[in-house]
Design an enzyme around this catalytic site. Structure first.
Site, PDB file in Angstrom:
ATOM      1  N   ASP A   1     -87.371  62.744 -35.323  1.00 55.53           N
ATOM      2  CA  ASP A   1     -86.966  64.116 -35.007  1.00 55.53           C
ATOM      3  C   ASP A   1     -86.020  64.132 -33.816  1.00 55.53           C
ATOM      4  O   ASP A   1     -85.913  63.162 -33.063  1.00 55.53           O
ATOM      5  CB  ASP A   1     -88.194  64.977 -34.694  1.00 55.53           C
ATOM      6  CG  ASP A   1     -88.987  64.446 -33.509  1.00 55.53           C
ATOM      7  OD1 ASP A   1     -89.242  63.229 -33.483  1.00 55.53           O
ATOM      8  OD2 ASP A   1     -89.356  65.239 -32.618  1.00 55.53           O
ATOM      9  N   GLU A   2     -85.316  65.244 -33.688  1.00 54.04           N
ATOM     10  CA  GLU A   2     -84.461  65.531 -32.530  1.00 54.04           C
ATOM     11  C   GLU A   2     -83.523  64.359 -32.197  1.00 54.04           C
ATOM     12  O   GLU A   2     -83.452  63.892 -31.063  1.00 54.04           O
ATOM     13  CB  GLU A   2     -85.317  65.892 -31.322  1.00 54.04           C
ATOM     14  CG  GLU A   2     -86.116  67.182 -31.541  1.00 54.04           C
ATOM     15  CD  GLU A   2     -86.912  67.620 -30.327  1.00 54.04           C
ATOM     16  OE1 GLU A   2     -87.313  66.761 -29.520  1.00 54.04           O
ATOM     17  OE2 GLU A   2     -87.133  68.837 -30.178  1.00 54.04           O
ATOM     18  N   VAL A   3     -82.804  63.910 -33.209  1.00 56.18           N
ATOM     19  CA  VAL A   3     -81.815  62.846 -33.006  1.00 56.18           C
ATOM     20  C   VAL A   3     -80.488  63.536 -32.678  1.00 56.18           C
ATOM     21  O   VAL A   3     -79.741  63.946 -33.571  1.00 56.18           O
ATOM     22  CB  VAL A   3     -81.695  61.957 -34.265  1.00 56.18           C
ATOM     23  CG1 VAL A   3     -80.777  60.770 -33.976  1.00 56.18           C
ATOM     24  CG2 VAL A   3     -83.069  61.471 -34.701  1.00 56.18           C
TER      25      VAL A   3
END
Length: 549
Positions: free
Chosen positions: A210-212
């Protein structure tokens, strides 16, 4: 008559001596806490002491049972990258979570797992031992919970990429995300999973992702001339395919990066991963519109939903907003019911997330033990499918609350009232309540003195020009606040050390008590400097006579 008076004087004298002796004993207990044997972690500490008190509710039955239209798997997320609890605390929490309706536990080990060989530097110096890791596994099995590993695979790899050994895997300058095109990125993740599986075999693995935020920025990625999301999907597919082939596991992944991916890329992941759809506000349909869920249901055989029970309302929060988290959980349960009925979405389960830091570099947010009321109520909501007085009654029973405690999230969103209950962490909740009140009182005094009042502003301080009477009035509580803070300093170690290692106790103290001490010390020095003046100059305060006068 004289004999009676003498007898009365003797009784009074004996009473005074007993009071003095009792006071001396209390002083010794409070002044030398380190010499005392710490109470068990499940003992509740009263509000103004660290002596034990336990409430029992023998024979009291729950009023609700798991519902038929709720997610079949209710997974409790145990995040160990911040304030990792002592193993005996985790053992108690496993039982409590299972009683509230959890069926599995998602363990995010991060640097608390004892990695070996080439990955030895991944582990924190105070990581769990192999014996402690096995105790966690036995506790989950004893509670009837299926264990699932969470191993980040692209984003949130700060604990590895911050080190020189793996700095070359970074996508950009920030150590937050790994390069999806570098073969070492997948190798790092796969080797970490191999060590996890060798110690604790599981049937499911969550690979995060997540949240790359930084995709396609490095030269290696740009040379491939692929869209950022295509780079992302190819990396996730490669890791998932390897894990499924090697260990035959189901692979879960956070969905936020998939929400904007075109359908042909999502089809690449069909059969490889099960998306975990997360949103932490009360209006989840605004954050994740129904068309996204319909898309997922058409492509992925199984979908997971994810509310939160802590770590989602601010990176410096100290206590969960239970009302918000319970409403968030209920919203997801209801969305899942609607999507099953009208879009044939197969909701495999719900993950009750509980973040301990927003990322590896962030400060601690809510610690696990005092967050137990939020965990219990969100799990009850997820497993029952409703949030009613009966749900609150069952939370009251599971938390070991005495009759006088009323759990009312509408009026007490953080459920501070539960600090008088008997769950593991209640004494820490009591400590945090006192800290929060003192912190707010100090902030109010500082705000009144510097921002609202007119006698302790930066101007007054800079020119040593103020009314002594007004200065004393504005800081009349300074002495009592300092005394209260001193009391908290004396209790922080005896209370928090029941649940966490010394590093966490020191970190929490530095993040919360040290700033209050700095505020009060600075204010005390300022007040002392202002009160040394008994005469003051004529205005203008920085008057300079004209040249030649």
């Amino acid at each position: 008559m004289r004999a009676k008076c003498r007898r009365r004087r003797v009784e009074v004298l004996v009473g005074v001596v007993m009071v003095v002796v009792a006071a001396g004993v209390v002083w010794v207990l409070l002044s030398e806490p380190k010499t005392l044997k710490p109470p068990p972690v499940f003992v509740v500490t009263p509000r103004h002491s660290h002596l034990s008190r336990v409430h029992n509710t023998p024979g009291e039955e729950l009023h609700t049972q798991p519902g038929s239209e709720v997610p079949p798997d209710r997974m409790w997320h145990l995040d160990l990258k911040g304030g990792a609890p002592r193993v005996e605390v985790i053992e108690r929490m496993m039982t409590l979570a299972a009683q509230a309706g959890a069926t599995s536990v998602l363990v995010e080990w991060e640097d608390m797992f004892p990695f070996t060989g080439d990955l030895a530097n991944l582990s924190a110096y105070n990581a769990y031992t192999f014996d402690e890791v096995k105790r966690v596994e036995r506790a989950a099995k004893s509670a009837g919970l299926t264990m699932v590993h969470l191993m980040q695979s692209l984003g949130h790899l700060e604990y590895a990429l911050k080190l020189p050994q793996w700095a070359g895997l970074r996508e950009g300058e920030s150590p937050g995300e790994a390069c999806p095109s570098h073969p070492g990125s997948a190798s790092l993740v796969i080797e970490a999973v191999r060590q996890l599986m060798a110690t604790l075999p599981t049937s499911m693995i969550h690979i995060g992702a997540d949240e790359v935020f930084t995709l396609a920025q490095c030269q290696r990625c740009q040379a491939r001339d692929l869209a950022p999301l295509q780079l992302y999907v190819e990396h996730v597919a490669h890791v998932a395919r390897y894990l499924k082939t090697k260990w035959g596991v189901r692979v879960l992944v956070w969905d936020d990066m998939l929400r904007h991916a075109p359908s042909h890329l999502l089809h690449t992941l069909a059969g490889l991963v099960e998306p975990t759809v997360w949103a932490y506000g009360p209006d989840v349909s605004r954050m994740v519109p129904p068309y996204i869920l319909r898309t997922y249901s058409a492509i992925f055989p199984k979908v997971w939903l994810a509310p939160a029970f802590k770590g989602a309302t601010g990176p410096r929060a100290i206590m969960p907003d239970v009302a918000r988290h319970a409403a968030n959980t209920l919203a997801w349960v209801q969305v899942g019911q609607r999507m099953r009925r009208y879009a044939n979405m197969n909701v495999a389960g719900i993950v009750i997330t509980g973040w301990s830091r927003y990322d590896h570099f962030a400060v601690l947010c809510e610690l696990l033990p005092p967050s137990a009321p939020s965990l219990v109520l969100t799990l009850l909501t997820a497993s029952r499918g409703f949030l009613t007085p009966a749900t609150l009654h069952d939370a009251h029973v599971l938390l070991g609350c005495p009759p006088h405690v009323i759990l009312d999230p509408a009026r007490d969103p953080h459920l501070w009232a539960a600090r008088d209950c008997a769950f593991p962490g209640a004494n820490m909740a009591s400590f945090l309540h006192r800290y929060a009140r003192l912190r707010d009182d100090i902030r109010a005094m500082q705000r009144e003195a510097k921002d609202t009042g007119g006698w302790l502003t930066d101007y007054n301080i800079r020119h040593n020009f103020s009314s002594p009477k007004r200065v004393r009035e504005a800081t009349s509580d300074l002495r009592s606040f300092t005394s209260s803070l001193r009391d908290l300093y004396g209790e922080v170690e005896p209370v928090l050390a029941q649940y966490h290692n010394n590093a966490t106790v020191e970190e929490w103290t530095e993040q919360h008590l040290t700033p209050l001490n700095h505020t009060l010390s600075t204010l005390a020095r300022t007040v002392a400097a202002l009160l040394t003046h008994t005469t003051w100059p004529r205005r203008p305060l920085e008057w300079r006579p004209p040249p030649g006068t």
